[in-house]
Design an enzyme around this catalytic site. Sequence first.
Site, short mmCIF file in Angstrom:
data_model
loop_
_atom_site.label_atom_id
_atom_site.label_comp_id
_atom_site.label_asym_id
_atom_site.label_seq_id
_atom_site.Cartn_x
_atom_site.Cartn_y
_atom_site.Cartn_z
N GLU A 66 1.07 -0.84 0.14
CA GLU A 66 0.30 0.60 -0.08
C GLU A 66 1.06 1.07 -0.01
O GLU A 66 1.97 1.16 0.27
CB GLU A 66 -0.69 0.23 1.31
CG GLU A 66 -2.08 1.16 1.10
CD GLU A 66 -2.69 1.03 2.27
OE1 GLU A 66 -2.51 0.04 3.42
OE2 GLU A 66 -4.08 1.83 3.05
N ARG A 308 5.54 -13.37 9.67
CA ARG A 308 5.45 -11.82 8.96
C ARG A 308 6.68 -11.79 9.93
O ARG A 308 7.76 -12.54 10.96
CB ARG A 308 5.11 -10.51 9.31
CG ARG A 308 4.77 -10.90 11.12
CD ARG A 308 3.72 -9.54 11.61
NE ARG A 308 3.86 -8.41 10.23
CZ ARG A 308 3.46 -7.68 9.43
NH1 ARG A 308 2.27 -7.99 8.87
NH2 ARG A 308 3.66 -6.37 9.33
N LYS A 318 4.71 0.40 11.09
CA LYS A 318 4.60 1.32 9.75
C LYS A 318 3.92 3.13 10.70
O LYS A 318 4.93 3.90 10.89
CB LYS A 318 3.21 1.98 8.48
CG LYS A 318 3.96 1.50 7.34
CD LYS A 318 3.14 0.91 6.24
CE LYS A 318 3.32 0.02 4.97
NZ LYS A 318 1.99 0.24 4.60
P1 ATP Z 1 3.00 -2.95 8.08
O1 ATP Z 1 2.24 -3.42 9.02
O2 ATP Z 1 4.19 -2.20 8.91
O3 ATP Z 1 2.03 -1.75 8.65
P2 ATP Z 1 1.38 -3.44 5.88
O4 ATP Z 1 1.51 -4.53 6.12
O5 ATP Z 1 0.88 -2.37 6.37
O6 ATP Z 1 3.22 -3.01 6.50
P3 ATP Z 1 1.80 -3.01 2.76
O7 ATP Z 1 2.12 -2.24 2.47
O8 ATP Z 1 0.28 -4.20 2.96
O9 ATP Z 1 2.33 -3.62 4.61
O10 ATP Z 1 2.51 -4.11 3.14
C1 ATP Z 1 2.95 -5.45 2.14
C2 ATP Z 1 3.30 -6.95 1.39
O11 ATP Z 1 4.19 -6.32 2.97
C3 ATP Z 1 2.04 -7.49 2.18
O12 ATP Z 1 2.44 -8.35 1.53
C4 ATP Z 1 2.73 -7.86 3.65
O13 ATP Z 1 2.09 -8.67 4.19
C5 ATP Z 1 4.18 -7.85 3.73
N1 ATP Z 1 4.84 -7.26 4.95
C6 ATP Z 1 4.40 -6.54 5.59
N2 ATP Z 1 5.06 -6.58 6.82
C7 ATP Z 1 6.22 -7.39 7.10
C8 ATP Z 1 6.49 -7.79 7.37
N3 ATP Z 1 7.13 -7.93 8.94
N4 ATP Z 1 7.19 -8.70 7.22
C9 ATP Z 1 6.93 -10.14 6.12
N5 ATP Z 1 6.01 -9.12 5.35
C10 ATP Z 1 5.41 -8.22 5.58
MG MG Z 2 -0.94 -3.99 5.26
#
Ligand code: ATP
Ligand code: MG
Length: 615
Positions: A66, A308, A318
């Site tokens: 995102e 994760r 984030k």
């Molecule tokens: P955050 O939880 O840090 O805000 P997010 O999941 O909201 O991160 P996205 O932009 O939606 O961020 O993530 C893009 C991709 O990265 C998704 O498929 C998510 O599952 C993966 N992702 C995010 N954080 C991790 C992590 N700590 N380990 C592995 N994959 C991750």
């Molecule tokens: Mg997300």
Amino acid sequence: MSHEPSDRAVNSAVLASTNFIRNIIESDLAAGKHAARRWSGAPGPADQQLAGALDPARIRTRFPPEPNGYLHFGHAKSICLNFGLAQDYGGRCHLRFDDTNPEKEEQEYVDSIIDAVRWLGFSWQEEPSENQPAGECHLYFASNYFDWMAQFAEYLITSGHAYVESQSAEEIRASRGTLTEAGKESVYRQRSVEENLDLFGRMRGGEFPDGAHVLRAKIDMASANINLRDPVIYRIRHASHHNTGDRWCVYPMYTYAHPIEDALENITHSICTLEFADQRPFYDWLLERLAEGGLLQRPLPQQIEFSRLNLTYIVLSKRKLIQLVDEGHVSGWDDPRLPTLVGARRRGYPAAGFRLFAERVGVSRSDSLIEYSLLEDTMREVLNESAERRVAVLDPLRLIIDNYPVGTSEACFAPNHPLKPELGKRAMPFGRELWIEREDFMVEPSKGYHRLYPGSMARLRYGYVVKCTGFEVDESGEVNAVHCDYLPDSKSGTSGADRYKVKGNLHWVAVADAYAAEVRLYDRLFAVPSPGARREGDAEDVERDFLDDLNPDSRRVVGAWVEPALKLAKPEECFQFERHGYFVADRVESEEGAPVFNRTVTLRDVWTSKPSPIK
Ligand code: ATP
Ligand code: MG
């Protein structure tokens, strides 16, 4: 220098390994699961040609960020996994911006994400093939599918699988039930198809304010899975979107949009983190309904979850990263201490190090917390291979060789890389006055100290053996110069030089030729393994803030004297400064002929033995 040499090693390591996701992919390939798919035809929902034709024996994955923040180390794991699988199985990985939320997304983030994925070594350009023209770009934006998403929503209404809900968000929440109690059906659940179509049309037309109605899937208010209790799939938001502008005032919910994005792009394996496991039944329900209606073709994408990445000594949420930046605890998104990929790049962490790290931590479904030192060790390992050696004196003290002829200088030769003689040697000027590290001299040596102290002998690496004859102090009593004599027949590399057996081996740079460089000694941003977590001995009511755990010593700037060759260092060039660690010429603040250096990582882990600076 580039990190290319280790790239091949890393990729073969990836191929050699296996994990549960690979097992799924391999059995799907063996069963020819995706071979039945029609891959060609005109773009459109009934035969999703968005993503172009693909050899049926291949897979398609995606990385769907995102664009509401900068990528962090956790994303690197997901990128390496998705792009890595596509590479290994000869498939394709899409970079897709999941930009369905109009309010939080910005172009700045889109650009930085594209940069970060490229920097990690992945691309979404295909090699030309029969079905794929050269340079076709597999970069997608979910917001380009808004028309199809709305059309699919109308199909759900028509087929009795969705209805317009007119209760408030509050009321919807209150009637959703709990883990042990079924939800209550809304009075609006019985609306006729005609009424629903009419209302949804008027929602789209902008007739209602935000929150007046939502569109809900009609599934089962008594389902054991709360996510199946008529989840909201569309909401009204009078907001401009970075891509679609003011065209829409209804926007799809993430849980509705995501499966459709995957299906439209012919994704075969939709890999996400574990928190989406509870959403999988809805993912499947939705795609099944749309396939039943002939809007999507089978086989449908399969969602697969993994745990994760969590690391000690950093935060990866984030929200917390934004707070660190906004409140000025770090200098910006690319602060070398921040666990963002732009920060890592400035810090000097090599992209190959992230790929190797992703391989080492592997994928599983159990939650785990990885030691930060594992990441650092991986970076050291890659840098040890790739970084040339140089000499820098970070805490300088003047050494005067009294018996060395005044006004003369000579060259000493130092290998650029001890493991790679083919990289040759470079000349380092030697002279009568040198800079050495302050800690390499002691007035009164402690036990086992083999460096310089009055009367001791030590070798100046690549140069001569010297004997310490005395020292000078300033008004405050601090040592400000050390005196010695050199042994003219002891020069490294000359015959007989090894007749002198000395234990101390010091690095140095000649005062006359040294370059004065700013060096930033970066260390871990947090001083404790789990920032913000309660600690042993905390009283019941103690709540900690992750900001209290910031490491006060995470950045120290020193004025160093470094060997003249370093003056030519190009931004992002990495070096090992002998005896100190790995350093990189800062890519932002270095100027032509005037690099500044960031410490990437020390040569050895000091954290496991050192007491925390925070009590
Ligand atoms: P955050 O939880 O840090 O805000 P997010 O999941 O909201 O991160 P996205 O932009 O939606 O961020 O993530 C893009 C991709 O990265 C998704 O498929 C998510 O599952 C993966 N992702 C995010 N954080 C991790 C992590 N700590 N380990 C592995 N994959 C991750
Ligand atoms: Mg997300």
